[in-house]
Write a protein that holds these residues in place. Structure first.
Motif, PDB file in Angstrom:
ATOM      1  N   LEU A 189      74.596  25.787  61.090  1.00 22.72           N
ATOM      2  CA  LEU A 189      74.573  26.174  62.504  1.00 22.72           C
ATOM      3  C   LEU A 189      74.695  27.700  62.649  1.00 22.72           C
ATOM      4  N   HIS A 190      75.914  28.240  62.545  1.00 19.95           N
ATOM      5  CA  HIS A 190      76.153  29.668  62.835  1.00 19.95           C
ATOM      6  C   HIS A 190      75.298  30.626  61.989  1.00 19.95           C
ATOM      7  N   ASN A 191      75.268  30.426  60.682  1.00 16.46           N
ATOM      8  CA  ASN A 191      74.515  31.366  59.832  1.00 16.46           C
ATOM      9  C   ASN A 191      73.035  31.373  60.204  1.00 16.46           C
ATOM     10  N   VAL A 193      71.582  30.912  63.011  1.00 14.25           N
ATOM     11  CA  VAL A 193      71.284  31.654  64.238  1.00 14.25           C
ATOM     12  C   VAL A 193      71.193  33.154  63.943  1.00 14.25           C
ATOM     13  N   HIS A 194      72.090  33.662  63.081  1.00 14.40           N
ATOM     14  CA  HIS A 194      71.988  35.076  62.675  1.00 14.40           C
ATOM     15  C   HIS A 194      70.622  35.341  62.044  1.00 14.40           C
ATOM     16  N   VAL A 195      70.179  34.424  61.172  1.00 10.10           N
ATOM     17  CA  VAL A 195      68.900  34.605  60.481  1.00 10.10           C
ATOM     18  C   VAL A 195      67.736  34.494  61.460  1.00 10.10           C
ATOM     19  N   VAL A 211      73.737  40.483  71.146  1.00  9.10           N
ATOM     20  CA  VAL A 211      73.693  39.014  71.135  1.00  9.10           C
ATOM     21  C   VAL A 211      74.751  38.443  70.203  1.00  9.10           C
ATOM     22  N   PHE A 212      75.265  39.265  69.276  1.00  6.19           N
ATOM     23  CA  PHE A 212      76.360  38.828  68.404  1.00  6.19           C
ATOM     24  C   PHE A 212      77.474  38.167  69.217  1.00  6.19           C
ATOM     25  N   TRP A 213      77.851  38.820  70.322  1.00  6.11           N
ATOM     26  CA  TRP A 213      79.007  38.344  71.099  1.00  6.11           C
ATOM     27  C   TRP A 213      78.688  37.029  71.787  1.00  6.11           C
ATOM     28  N   LEU A 214      77.463  36.880  72.268  1.00  7.93           N
ATOM     29  CA  LEU A 214      77.059  35.654  72.959  1.00  7.93           C
ATOM     30  C   LEU A 214      76.927  34.490  71.974  1.00  7.93           C
ATOM     31  N   HIS A 215      76.458  34.805  70.781  1.00 10.45           N
ATOM     32  CA  HIS A 215      76.372  33.786  69.723  1.00 10.45           C
ATOM     33  C   HIS A 215      77.775  33.327  69.346  1.00 10.45           C
ATOM     34  N   HIS A 216      78.658  34.281  69.057  1.00 12.43           N
ATOM     35  CA  HIS A 216      79.999  33.885  68.631  1.00 12.43           C
ATOM     36  C   HIS A 216      80.810  33.262  69.765  1.00 12.43           C
ATOM     37  N   ALA A 217      80.524  33.614  71.003  1.00 14.76           N
ATOM     38  CA  ALA A 217      81.222  32.953  72.116  1.00 14.76           C
ATOM     39  C   ALA A 217      80.832  31.478  72.174  1.00 14.76           C
TER      40      ALA A 217
HETATM   41 CU    CU Z   1      78.346  35.292  63.160  1.00 15.26          CU
END
Ligand code: CU
Length: 274
Positions: A189-191, A193-195, A211-217
């Motif tokens: 999931l999380h990784n 999205v970064h890719v 977008v880092f902050w919106l992804h991690h939120a």
């Molecule tokens: Cu992350």
């Protein structure tokens, strides 16, 4: 009380204020201290040594605290701002309003990945990439280029169904909820999205892209959903684990908060839904 909203439901005014607060943190130099901190932990966290921010049980509480610090910094600029979250199971294409020029701007051009529209485009002059891993000083993205699909709702459900928070060896080889959400194992999931975003988001200096902050939120919201789904399930490990942050141990770099202190997000913020 801070209410974190789905980015898709923000009003034009909320988007404007969020962007303005980001630009002010950038201008003042405070933004880049967050990029530096994240990169230091990415570089320092290892599977067989000390690990705190990533590839370990404290991935979730560490990022919760990191986002809280960042949100408080935003609120010192504009008290009305809260971190929005990006539900990438729903807003799953480059045509999402998330990537419109009035918000985060779109994907990068094919030649060099450079983002050319929106408030964070290099051409606007307000978003120099200063904390970087190579010479390129402009924000880059390649939405959907390295991995085609963002995670689906069914994939998220399969991870939320996992009843155990984390398991030995408490790293990227672990079974359990945390490592499947983080993405080193299983559906990813999380990784992923970064890719999928690409550019700086696929590197240790990923907070260079807002977008880092919106992804991690949203990752943080999934942790809250998992807790509600499994009310008896605890943060693990409980104690005595070398190189790993146990439930009541304090976390670097703050050294004043333990995972136990961060389990209940409602002490700090709530979500618009759930
Ligand atoms: Cu992350």
């Amino acid at each position: 009380m801070t209410v974190r909203k789905n980015q898709a439901s923000l009003t034009a005014d909320e988007k404007r204020r969020f962007v303005a607060a980001l630009l002010e943190l950038k201008r003042s130099g405070r933004y880049d201290t967050f990029v530096t901190t994240h990169n230091a932990f990415i570089l320092g966290d290892t599977d067989n040594g000390e690990r705190t921010g990533h590839r370990s049980p404290s991935f979730l509480p560490w990022h919760r605290r990191f986002l809280l610090e960042f949100e408080r910094a935003l609120q010192s600029v504009d008290a009305s701002v809260a971190l929005p979250y990006w539900d990438w199971t729903v807003d799953r294409t480059a045509r999402s309003s998330l990537w419109a020029p009035d918000f985060l701007g779109g994907t990068g051009r094919s030649r060099d990945g450079r983002v050319t529209d929106g408030p964070f485009a290099a051409s606007a002059g307000n978003w120099p990439i200063s904390v970087r891993v190579d010479g390129r000083t402009y924000l880059r993205r390649a939405l959907g280029a390295s991995v085609r699909q963002l995670p689906t709702p069914a994939e998220v459900e399969s991870v939320l169904a996992m009843a155990t928070y984390d398991m030995a060896p408490w790293n990227s080889a672990s079974d359990g909820f945390r490592n499947h959400l983080e993405g080193w194992r299983g559906v990813n999931l999380h990784n992923r999205v970064h890719v999928w975003v690409g550019g700086q988001m696929a590197t240790g200096v990923s907070p260079n892209d807002p977008v880092f902050w919106l992804h991690h939120a949203y990752v943080d919201k999934l942790w809250a959903r998992w807790q509600r789904r499994h009310p008896g399930a605890a943060y693990l490990p409980a104690s005595g684990t070398p190189d790993v942050v146990d439930l009541n141990e304090t976390m670097k770099p703050w050294n004043d908060t333990s995972p136990a202190d961060l389990l209940d997000h409602t002490a700090h913020y709530t979500f618009d839904t759930d």
